[in-house]
Design an enzyme around this catalytic site. Structure first.
Site, short mmCIF file in Angstrom:
data_model
loop_
_atom_site.label_atom_id
_atom_site.label_comp_id
_atom_site.label_asym_id
_atom_site.label_seq_id
_atom_site.Cartn_x
_atom_site.Cartn_y
_atom_site.Cartn_z
N ASP A 72 0.82 -1.21 0.00
CA ASP A 72 0.00 0.00 0.00
C ASP A 72 0.86 1.27 0.00
O ASP A 72 2.08 1.22 0.15
CB ASP A 72 -0.96 0.02 1.19
CG ASP A 72 -0.30 -0.42 2.51
OD1 ASP A 72 0.92 -0.23 2.65
OD2 ASP A 72 -1.01 -0.94 3.38
N ASP A 141 -8.00 -3.87 14.34
CA ASP A 141 -9.36 -4.28 14.02
C ASP A 141 -9.39 -5.47 13.05
O ASP A 141 -10.44 -5.83 12.53
CB ASP A 141 -10.16 -3.11 13.43
CG ASP A 141 -9.50 -2.50 12.19
OD1 ASP A 141 -8.52 -3.08 11.69
OD2 ASP A 141 -9.98 -1.45 11.73
N HIS A 143 -7.65 -5.75 10.12
CA HIS A 143 -7.48 -5.48 8.69
C HIS A 143 -6.07 -5.84 8.21
O HIS A 143 -5.11 -5.78 8.97
CB HIS A 143 -7.81 -4.02 8.35
CG HIS A 143 -6.78 -3.03 8.79
ND1 HIS A 143 -6.90 -2.25 9.93
CD2 HIS A 143 -5.60 -2.65 8.23
CE1 HIS A 143 -5.85 -1.46 10.04
NE2 HIS A 143 -5.04 -1.68 9.01
N GLU A 148 -9.86 -2.19 5.23
CA GLU A 148 -10.54 -1.93 6.49
C GLU A 148 -11.71 -2.89 6.68
O GLU A 148 -12.14 -3.57 5.75
CB GLU A 148 -11.06 -0.48 6.49
CG GLU A 148 -10.01 0.56 6.15
CD GLU A 148 -9.19 1.00 7.35
OE1 GLU A 148 -9.03 0.20 8.28
OE2 GLU A 148 -8.71 2.14 7.34
#
Length: 264
Positions: A72, A141, A143, A148
């Protein structure tokens, strides 16, 4: 799914580095085709990269025939910004190993057409022969990359809008100001990662414990994109005692027993 549990992040990082090096060397021994490697950023892989650098300098592994793709990059952040993932990768890995510059691929967050950039990146991975191994981390979380919660498990490289939680977590790299964190990023998709022949995910520290519990013992769901690893034939999570702390005792014992049996 295989779970490698080590006492601490240092031991887990060393395991991952040596595993990656062994896979590069194994392929080099049987073919002249390049080893295609997916790479991640953030604080989690730094110790793994440091050990790979040591191994390269010691002649234990070479990146001369490695082709890498990073997962990314922020949108709109200058390449030379100290917190761009271009800068990160050169600072912590590329400037210290023998991988040719032309073999290094990182998404261009300043491309005039970001959608075209994503499509071209996805195609470049295919043209390279697909990932032999993808090294990733996981967010608090659950991801992976910037996929996400509620990202499609069939997603491919694309532009995403970052959640406020992610911007707040990453604010520590931007002077503590979440608003200084770019609002968008380019990221490989969940399916891009899971199309790899092997996936190795690093997860260290108690803040990752809930994510690992959901990914390992929960249902496969777009709520926790790491849970997609459940459906991968060669997925491995490398964790420490703190990050594995919320799984059931019998799950913990199972994974420890499997590794012990494989190492006999």
């Amino acid at each position: 799914m295989k779970i490698i549990i080590r006492d601490n992040s240092k031991d887990g990082s060393l395991w991952a580095a040596h595993y990656i090096a062994s896979k590069i060397n194994e392929k080099a021994a049987r073919t002249d085709k390049p080893f295609v490697l997916g790479l991640c950023t953030g604080s989690t892989p730094i110790e793994t990269y440091a050990e790979l650098i040591r191994m390269v300098k010691a002649g234990e592994v070479s990146f001369k025939n490695v082709v890498s793709f990073n997962m990314d990059e922020y949108v709109g952040l200058p390449v030379d910004h100290p917190e761009s993932y271009h800068s990160f990768m050169h600072r912590y890995l590329f400037d210290h190993i023998d991988e040719p510059a032309e073999n290094i691929h990182i998404l261009d967050g300043n491309a005039p057409d970001t959608e075209a950039e994503c499509a071209a990146y996805e195609q470049a991975i295919v043209d390279a022969g697909g990932f032999d191994l993808f090294l990733g981390g996981v967010g608090e979380d659950g991801h992976i990359a910037f996929n996400e919660p509620f990202s499609s498990l069939s997603s491919r490289t694309r532009v995403v809008t970052l959640t406020q939680d992610t911007r707040e977590v990453n604010a520590r790299f931007f002077g503590g100001n979440p608003e200084a964190v770019p609002a968008q990023a380019l990221t490989v998709g969940v399916a891009t990662v899971l199309s790899s022949k092997e996936v190795v995910i690093l997860a260290f520290g108690s803040k990752k414990a809930r994510a690992l519990k959901d990914a390992i013992e929960g249902p496969m769901s777009h709520y926790c994109t790491l849970s997609g690893l459940q459906n991968h034939p060669a997925g491995t999570i490398v964790c420490d005692e703190a990050s594995i702390g919320e799984v059931k005792v019998n799950s913990y014992r199972y994974f420890k027993a499997v590794e012990a049996a494989e190492n006999r």
